[in-house]
Design an enzyme around this catalytic site. Structure first.
Site, PDB file in Angstrom:
ATOM      1  N   ASP A  47      73.742  50.120   1.197  1.00  0.00           N
ATOM      2  CA  ASP A  47      73.402  49.117   2.206  1.00  0.00           C
ATOM      3  C   ASP A  47      74.239  47.854   2.065  1.00  0.00           C
ATOM      4  O   ASP A  47      74.825  47.368   3.038  1.00  0.00           O
ATOM      5  CB  ASP A  47      71.913  48.760   2.135  1.00  0.00           C
ATOM      6  N   ARG A  72      62.729  36.884  -5.870  1.00  0.00           N
ATOM      7  CA  ARG A  72      63.540  36.423  -4.744  1.00  0.00           C
ATOM      8  C   ARG A  72      63.930  34.953  -4.821  1.00  0.00           C
ATOM      9  O   ARG A  72      65.071  34.594  -4.481  1.00  0.00           O
ATOM     10  CB  ARG A  72      62.822  36.714  -3.416  1.00  0.00           C
ATOM     11  N   ASP A 109      60.801  40.383   2.312  1.00  0.00           N
ATOM     12  CA  ASP A 109      61.914  39.792   1.579  1.00  0.00           C
ATOM     13  C   ASP A 109      62.781  38.884   2.432  1.00  0.00           C
ATOM     14  O   ASP A 109      63.311  37.882   1.950  1.00  0.00           O
ATOM     15  CB  ASP A 109      62.766  40.892   0.934  1.00  0.00           C
ATOM     16  N   SER A 140      62.393  54.094  -1.050  1.00  0.00           N
ATOM     17  CA  SER A 140      63.259  53.025  -1.546  1.00  0.00           C
ATOM     18  C   SER A 140      62.655  52.420  -2.798  1.00  0.00           C
ATOM     19  O   SER A 140      61.432  52.401  -2.971  1.00  0.00           O
ATOM     20  CB  SER A 140      63.454  51.947  -0.472  1.00  0.00           C
TER      21      SER A 140
END
Length: 403
Positions: free
Chosen positions: A18, A98, A127, A181
């Site tokens: 990605d 994050r 996210d 994922s």
């Protein structure tokens, strides 16, 4: 800031399909220079592979940094002081990573003169919110690029086609649809999507990568001791360890004993429910230990107030509001409560569970003199009569009225 195309972009880069596609898409779409940033947060991946791939794709400015100690010391530990659990269960492993990634991206943007930052989060998840709220809190005029909200590469097939057109290597196991994922760091591993999307179907054993099966865990319990100072874990079985070293050691213990698995349907900030499989072995042990030492060192009022504040604090982290006045205000109150949270907790690890079996502290509020069932000279039991009658006064008045 001008709405013109960015000249230089700092990309949060994993080296996977990605973000490698995003890298080339940024160059093709905006004609900009790309700086890659890969954070080592203890995810266990070989990060030099990310460097090699970025170099192969023509990137000149490549940042790969070991942030494990900063991650645990400045993000995980402050959160653990609060005993933070989102919706009563989730230890916030993805959420807490994050803000640190975003902070470092902004710092690199300043260092390199970049005018934009980019992340690989989708337009359906949390996210994107966490990254972008952090970016804007730290650099209010930064340009943010979110490819998943802009491009038409909305399937795995299209991503692979784009990759092949731009000579981006595609691992063989990435061809076709991935079963789910995975996001990982030193605190946890999360798995979601694809094979896990039906919440009625139990996750298969192959989903779990960080913990062994509780059923297959050792038949003999293991006892450990965690030492605390000012609410933070500082030692394991009497050995002083750095924050990252300590969490790493607890992760291994949790792995062996099958501790820290969670199957959760949670409420995303963007409004939908999602099902995730979380593994937080060391964090689960650490939370139990921290609550154990608080049991004997925190005053009742402080302890109960902390428990009232915790859901709000956890929600702020989950929603990406780490760099906000309200989180800092709550953190100050929580940290103040931890001044005397020190001592040792003894824990039993067995078959997927962690049990508190002992706790001691030089700052303990536990008084055997007061609580003993034997004769004592410090507590007059007759005092309880007046205490009870005063607390019952409003109830008696209500009863007399016929309420």
């Amino acid at each position: 800031m001008s709405s013109s195309a960015p000249k230089k972009v700092v990309l949060a880069y994993s080296g996977g399909l990605d973000t490698s596609v995003i890298l080339k898409w940024l160059e093709a779409t905006y004609g900009c220079e790309v700086v890659t940033f890969t954070a080592d947060l203890g995810q266990g991946a070989e990060l030099e592979e990310a460097r090699a791939k970025a170099e192969m794709l023509g990137i000149k400015d490549i940042y790969i940094e070991d942030l494990r100690e900063e991650f645990v010391r400045d993000y995980v530990f402050p959160m653990m002081r609060a005993n933070a659990l989102y919706e009563g269960l989730y230890l916030l492993g993805t959420s807490i990573a994050r803000p640190l990634i975003a902070k470092r991206q902004i710092e690199i943007a300043r260092e390199t003169g970049a005018d934009a930052v980019c992340h690989g989060a989708t337009g359906k998840g949390n996210d994107q919110v966490r990254f972008e709220l952090s970016y804007y809190a730290l650099e209010p005029d930064i340009k943010v690029i979110a490819p998943w909200r802009e491009w038409d590469l909305n399937s795995r097939t299209k991503l692979i086609e784009f990759a092949e057109q731009h000579q981006i290597p595609v691992a063989k196991d990435k061809r076709g649809e991935a079963p789910f994922s995975v996001d990982a760091n030193l605190l946890h591993t999360s798995s979601e999507g694809k094979a896990l999307e039906d919440p009625a179907v139990e996750a298969e054993e192959f989903v779990y990568s960080r913990t062994g099966s509780p059923e297959a865990a050792p038949d003999t319990p293991q006892f450990i001791e965690i030492g605390f100072e000012r609410g933070d874990a500082v030692s394991l079985d009497g050995k002083a360890l750095s924050p990252a070293e300590l969490l790493t050691a607890l992760n291994e213990l949790g792995r062996i004993h099958g501790i820290g698995r969670l199957d959760l349907v949670e409420n995303r900030f963007v409004g939908m429910k999602s099902r995730g499989i979380y593994e937080t072995p060391g964090g689960t042990i650490l939370l139990a230990g921290h609550r154990g030492i608080e049991q004997i060192t925190l005053d009742r009022g402080a302890a109960h107030l902390k428990d009232e504040l915790m859901p709000r604090y956890a929600e702020l982290i989950y929603n990406g509001l780490w760099f906000t006045p309200e989180r800092e205000m709550l953190q100050a109150a929580i940290d103040h409560s931890q001044r005397h949270v020190e001592g040792t907790v003894r824990l039993k690890l067995y078959k997927g569970a962690v049990h508190i079996v002992g706790r001691s502290s030089p700052k303990s509020l536990y008084s055997l003199e007061h609580v003993t069932f034997e004769e004592d000279a410090v507590y007059d039991q007759r005092d309880a009569e007046g205490f009870i009658k005063l607390n019952a006064l409003r109830l008696r008045l209500l009863a007399r009225r016929g309420a």
